[in-house]
Scaffold this motif. Structure first.
Motif, PDB file in Angstrom:
ATOM      1  N   LEU A 116      -2.687   2.219  11.022  1.00  0.00           N
ATOM      2  CA  LEU A 116      -3.881   2.604  10.261  1.00  0.00           C
ATOM      3  C   LEU A 116      -3.534   3.013   8.831  1.00  0.00           C
ATOM      4  CD1 LEU A 116      -5.904   4.616  12.933  1.00  0.00           C
ATOM      5  CD2 LEU A 116      -6.387   2.326  12.034  1.00  0.00           C
ATOM      6  N   ILE A 117      -2.454   3.747   8.660  1.00  0.00           N
ATOM      7  CA  ILE A 117      -2.043   4.130   7.307  1.00  0.00           C
ATOM      8  C   ILE A 117      -1.582   2.901   6.530  1.00  0.00           C
ATOM      9  CG2 ILE A 117      -0.421   5.501   5.965  1.00  0.00           C
ATOM     10  CD1 ILE A 117      -0.468   7.551   8.250  1.00  0.00           C
ATOM     11  N   PHE A 118      -0.901   1.974   7.216  1.00  0.00           N
ATOM     12  CA  PHE A 118      -0.503   0.721   6.557  1.00  0.00           C
ATOM     13  C   PHE A 118      -1.735  -0.047   6.084  1.00  0.00           C
ATOM     14  CE2 PHE A 118      -0.171  -3.901   7.232  1.00  0.00           C
ATOM     15  CZ  PHE A 118       0.656  -4.214   6.168  1.00  0.00           C
ATOM     16  N   ILE A 119      -2.730  -0.189   6.947  1.00  0.00           N
ATOM     17  CA  ILE A 119      -3.956  -0.929   6.571  1.00  0.00           C
ATOM     18  C   ILE A 119      -4.652  -0.239   5.413  1.00  0.00           C
ATOM     19  CG2 ILE A 119      -6.259  -1.565   7.374  1.00  0.00           C
ATOM     20  CD1 ILE A 119      -4.957  -2.082  10.149  1.00  0.00           C
ATOM     21  N   TRP A 122      -2.612  -0.916   2.368  1.00  0.00           N
ATOM     22  CA  TRP A 122      -2.727  -2.340   2.012  1.00  0.00           C
ATOM     23  C   TRP A 122      -4.067  -2.609   1.330  1.00  0.00           C
ATOM     24  CZ3 TRP A 122       0.051  -6.562   1.469  1.00  0.00           C
ATOM     25  CH2 TRP A 122      -0.570  -7.796   1.457  1.00  0.00           C
ATOM     26  N   LEU A 123      -5.148  -2.032   1.847  1.00  0.00           N
ATOM     27  CA  LEU A 123      -6.460  -2.243   1.238  1.00  0.00           C
ATOM     28  C   LEU A 123      -6.557  -1.616  -0.151  1.00  0.00           C
ATOM     29  CD1 LEU A 123      -8.806  -1.717   4.322  1.00  0.00           C
ATOM     30  CD2 LEU A 123      -8.181  -3.876   3.212  1.00  0.00           C
ATOM     31  N   LYS A 126      -3.368  -3.977  -2.203  1.00  0.00           N
ATOM     32  CA  LYS A 126      -3.388  -5.436  -2.025  1.00  0.00           C
ATOM     33  C   LYS A 126      -2.058  -6.107  -2.385  1.00  0.00           C
ATOM     34  CE  LYS A 126      -7.757  -6.109  -0.966  1.00  0.00           C
ATOM     35  NZ  LYS A 126      -8.192  -6.451   0.312  1.00  0.00           N
ATOM     36  N   GLU A 127      -1.004  -5.344  -2.452  1.00  0.00           N
ATOM     37  CA  GLU A 127       0.305  -5.915  -2.723  1.00  0.00           C
ATOM     38  C   GLU A 127       1.365  -5.091  -2.015  1.00  0.00           C
ATOM     39  OE1 GLU A 127       1.743  -3.987  -6.831  1.00  0.00           O
ATOM     40  OE2 GLU A 127       0.111  -5.423  -7.022  1.00  0.00           O
ATOM     41  N   LEU A 128       2.508  -5.660  -1.892  1.00  0.00           N
ATOM     42  CA  LEU A 128       3.631  -4.955  -1.280  1.00  0.00           C
ATOM     43  C   LEU A 128       4.682  -4.712  -2.360  1.00  0.00           C
ATOM     44  CD1 LEU A 128       3.969  -6.935   2.054  1.00  0.00           C
ATOM     45  CD2 LEU A 128       2.967  -4.693   1.719  1.00  0.00           C
TER      46      LEU A 128
END
Length: 177
Positions: A116-119, A122-123, A126-128
């Motif tokens: 959930l924290i990753f999502i 990510w939102l 929008k990049e890594l």
């Protein structure tokens, strides 16, 4: 906020890594239910995931933690069905810990929280972003030192206090007179 979250999410893995290294240094008995190659692979994967989280990319680290916690939860369920409640060797030989459904649920909860924290992360971005962080590496080392104190120091201190009380009990009457 992400620093505190990262520390809380990685603490069980740090305990496992530190206790494995401590057990190997002092040649303590092996309590992992699987073979030693699987245990080593698990420890290496935990170390890589934690290092990715602290030093390279928070998002990638959270995703790898989530996947690893999910795999560990499935592994706990597998060994519970196969062998029952046996010692898991999670914290080395210092602290006895058994495989349980609570451990599997904890791994599942940590996997969901990490995901959930990753999502969320990510939102937002929008990049890594991939950049090496020396500050993150220092934080990982400090967390490993804290884990070492918890895994090794606390059980040793409890044993020392019990031994001292047993020895002191002999002389209580002489001292209190």
């Amino acid at each position: 906020m992400y620093d505190l979250t990262a520390i809380l999410l990685t603490l069980p893995m740090l305990f496992s890594i530190v206790s494995y290294i401590w057990s190997k240094i002092f040649r303590d008995p092996h309590h992992f239910p699987g073979n030693s190659q699987i245990h080593l692979l698990l420890i290496v994967m935990q170390f890589i995931s934690v290092t990715i989280l602290f030093t390279i990319s928070t998002a990638m680290g959270l995703l790898s933690l989530s996947i690893l916690y999910l795999i560990q939860g499935i592994g706990v369920l597998y060994y519970l069905q196969r062998n029952g409640r046996i010692d898991c060797g999670c914290f080395g030989s210092q602290i006895a810990s058994k495989l349980s459904y609570r451990l599997a649920a904890g791994n599942g909860i940590l996997a969901v929280i990490s995901l959930l924290i990753f999502i969320s992360r990510w939102l937002q971005t929008k990049e890594l972003p991939l950049s090496l962080s020396l500050e993150g590496l220092m934080m990982e080392v400090l967390c490993m030192i804290v884990a070492l104190v918890c895994v090794v120091g606390v059980p040793d201190a409890i044993y020392a206090i019990r031994a001292y009380r047993a020895i002191a009990a002999i002389y209580v009457e002489k001292i209190t007179k």
